[in-house]
Design an enzyme around this catalytic site. Structure first.
Site, short mmCIF file in Angstrom:
data_model
loop_
_atom_site.label_atom_id
_atom_site.label_comp_id
_atom_site.label_asym_id
_atom_site.label_seq_id
_atom_site.Cartn_x
_atom_site.Cartn_y
_atom_site.Cartn_z
NE ARG A 74 9.33 -39.94 -31.32
CZ ARG A 74 8.03 -40.14 -31.59
NH1 ARG A 74 7.65 -41.17 -32.32
NH2 ARG A 74 7.13 -39.32 -31.13
CE1 TYR A 128 34.09 -33.44 -33.25
CE2 TYR A 128 31.79 -32.92 -33.69
CZ TYR A 128 32.87 -33.78 -33.80
OH TYR A 128 32.70 -34.97 -34.44
CG ASP A 204 31.73 -30.30 -26.15
OD1 ASP A 204 32.15 -31.27 -25.49
OD2 ASP A 204 31.53 -30.37 -27.38
CE LYS A 229 34.31 -38.20 -30.44
NZ LYS A 229 34.13 -36.74 -30.44
C1 PLP Z 1 33.18 -35.91 -30.98
C2 PLP Z 1 32.82 -34.63 -30.37
C3 PLP Z 1 31.51 -34.11 -30.48
C4 PLP Z 1 30.43 -34.80 -31.28
O1 PLP Z 1 30.11 -36.05 -30.77
P1 PLP Z 1 29.50 -37.26 -31.69
O2 PLP Z 1 29.23 -38.32 -30.70
O3 PLP Z 1 30.54 -37.61 -32.72
O4 PLP Z 1 28.28 -36.71 -32.34
C5 PLP Z 1 31.23 -32.92 -29.84
N1 PLP Z 1 32.17 -32.24 -29.14
C6 PLP Z 1 33.43 -32.70 -29.02
C7 PLP Z 1 34.41 -31.92 -28.23
C8 PLP Z 1 33.80 -33.89 -29.63
O5 PLP Z 1 35.06 -34.33 -29.52
#
Ligand code: PLP
Length: 420
Positions: A74, A128, A204, A229
């Site tokens: 962890r 998001y 982000d 992604k």
């Molecule tokens: C998908 C996404 C997230 C969250 O990511 P997860 O892996 O689904 O928790 C955050 N920011 C953006 C821009 C995203 O496209």
């Protein structure tokens, strides 16, 4: 001459992604890392155990070249460490990385690490959906003040940074989802640098990074990714990553990660690690395809507007895209004549591109943000952000673009209705 930094042979990033961070001697000679599924690790001596805990608790730092015993998965495990070492090669300024079990785990750990009740943060809008939930349902009820600023408004963002009391961090999502409006990272970083203490700037970087946007180079302190992604790229796993040029910030996040228990597990870390060397290959093909799709569909009578960074109509946005990014990415949005009916008929008719949320995978996906990813926003917010009834969001994959264009054109013909 052989160049070294902290014991590493210095190689270029594409090479580092493959060659660094893994010693076959630690995996019975296997050329690729093994998956270490152990939850706990055997200490080499009671003294080494004591030393490992001293370091884990932040009472001491490892000496140069010191090998510290692992403790418990962890806190960290070999596959996370290998992956984190490779991840520092995806942005030139990164010195350290931390991996999480989702993008939201990465984002929420950052907020919880840097903010306390009574403090405030500035963030761009729209963000998001998960981040929006985090702000409204957890941070604000905890007494943390959110100061929203519209994406792309550099002056308002600098003003909010300069005037918000007890500012703990600045959170920028660029480009914004799904409208792809860009926010000037360097401008925000400059405004933050004028403050003492300087609030960390968090970006982000999921949509364009790492191939087309290097947030740390532009002045961000933390570059965060939903690795689900483009990094993983095959819509088959969840993951999150945070990069920084400041190892102390990453150590702080790892400390909280151990408490929250949201580290990326060994199998997922191994999978993500194997995807990193092809991120740039995939993203370049996705970008090329997106450009072809956007160009072809702009001509279709069902389309009121194509939204893609290569075709920004606003001069300031076009200038920012050219300055901040080295490419336009694989996302395209279409504003269709005929509102929701047209958008739904378009989605229903597609046979290659699937109707699903998420993005960044090698397969193309399409969704209707207003009724799905952005359904929780108020009417007023949807209108303000330009998320209309006719808006569809496309994540372009690596299929043959001619097939994609034919598929989308069939969808657009259907969107014009029986009379069209
Ligand atoms: C998908 C996404 C997230 C969250 O990511 P997860 O892996 O689904 O928790 C955050 N920011 C953006 C821009 C995203 O496209």
């Amino acid at each position: 001459m052989v160049r070294r930094r902290r014991g590493h042979l210095i190689v270029r990033p594409d090479t580092a992604l493959i060659s660094r961070g893994f010693d076959p001697k630690l995996s019975v000679g296997s050329a690729r890392p093994a998956v270490f599924r152990s939850s706990t690790y055997v200490f080499s001596s009671p003294e080494s155990a004591e030393r490992a805990f001293d370091i884990a608790l932040g009472r001491s730092v490892p000496a140069h070249g010191e090998s510290v015993d692992l403790i418990y998965a962890r806190l960290s495990h070999p596959n996370a460490e290998i992956l984190e070492d490779h991840l520092t090669a995806i942005e030139p300024k990164a010195e350290a990385a931390a991996v999480f079990n989702t993008g939201m785990a990465a984002i929420s750990t950052i907020f919880l690490a840097l903010l306390r009740p009574g403090s405030a943060f500035v963030h761009t809008t729209p963000v998001y959906g998960g981040t929006q939930h985090l702000i409204h349902q957890l941070l604000e009820p905890m007494g943390i003040r959110a100061v929203p600023v519209p994406a792309g408004d550099s002056d308002a963002l600098a003003e909010a940074i300069a005037t918000t009391p007890k500012l703990g961090l600045v959170f920028i999502e660029t480009p914004a989802n799904p409208t792809l409006v860009m926010t000037d990272i360097a401008h925000a970083a400059k405004a933050a640098a004028a403050l003492d203490p300087r609030p960390p700037v968090v970006v982000d970087n999921t949509f364009l990074g790492p191939t087309f946007q290097q947030a740390l180079d532009l002045g961000a302190d933390l570059s965060v990714y939903s690795a689900t992604k483009y990094l993983a790229g095959q819509s088959d796993m969840l993951g999150g990553a945070v990069l920084s040029s400041q190892p102390a910030l990453i150590s702080m996040l790892r400390g909280l990660r151990a408490v929250l228990g949201n580290i990326l597990p060994p199998d997922e870390a191994w999978i993500l690690d194997s995807r990193l060397p092809t991120v740039a290959l995939r993203m370049h093909v996705q970008e090329r395809n997106a450009h072809k799709v956007a160009t072809a569909l702009a001509e279709h009578p069902a389309v009121a507007r194509v939204i893609h960074p290569a075709f920004f109509a606003d001069a300031a946005q076009a200038e920012l895209a050219a300055r901040q990014c080295t490419g336009h990415g694989g996302m395209v949005a279409l504003d269709l004549h005929g509102g929701r009916r047209a958008a739904f008929d378009f989605l229903r008719t597609l046979t290659i591109t699937r109707n699903a949320v998420s993005l960044g995978g090698i397969e193309s996906l399409a969704c209707h943000p207003r009724t799905t990813t952005h359904a929780e926003l108020s009417e007023e917010e949807l209108e303000r952000y330009g998320i209309g009834e006719g808006l569809v969001r496309l994540s372009i994959g690596i299929e043959d673009p001619r097939d994609l264009i034919e598929d989308f054109e069939r969808g657009l013909d259907a969107a014009m209705g029986p009379a069209g």
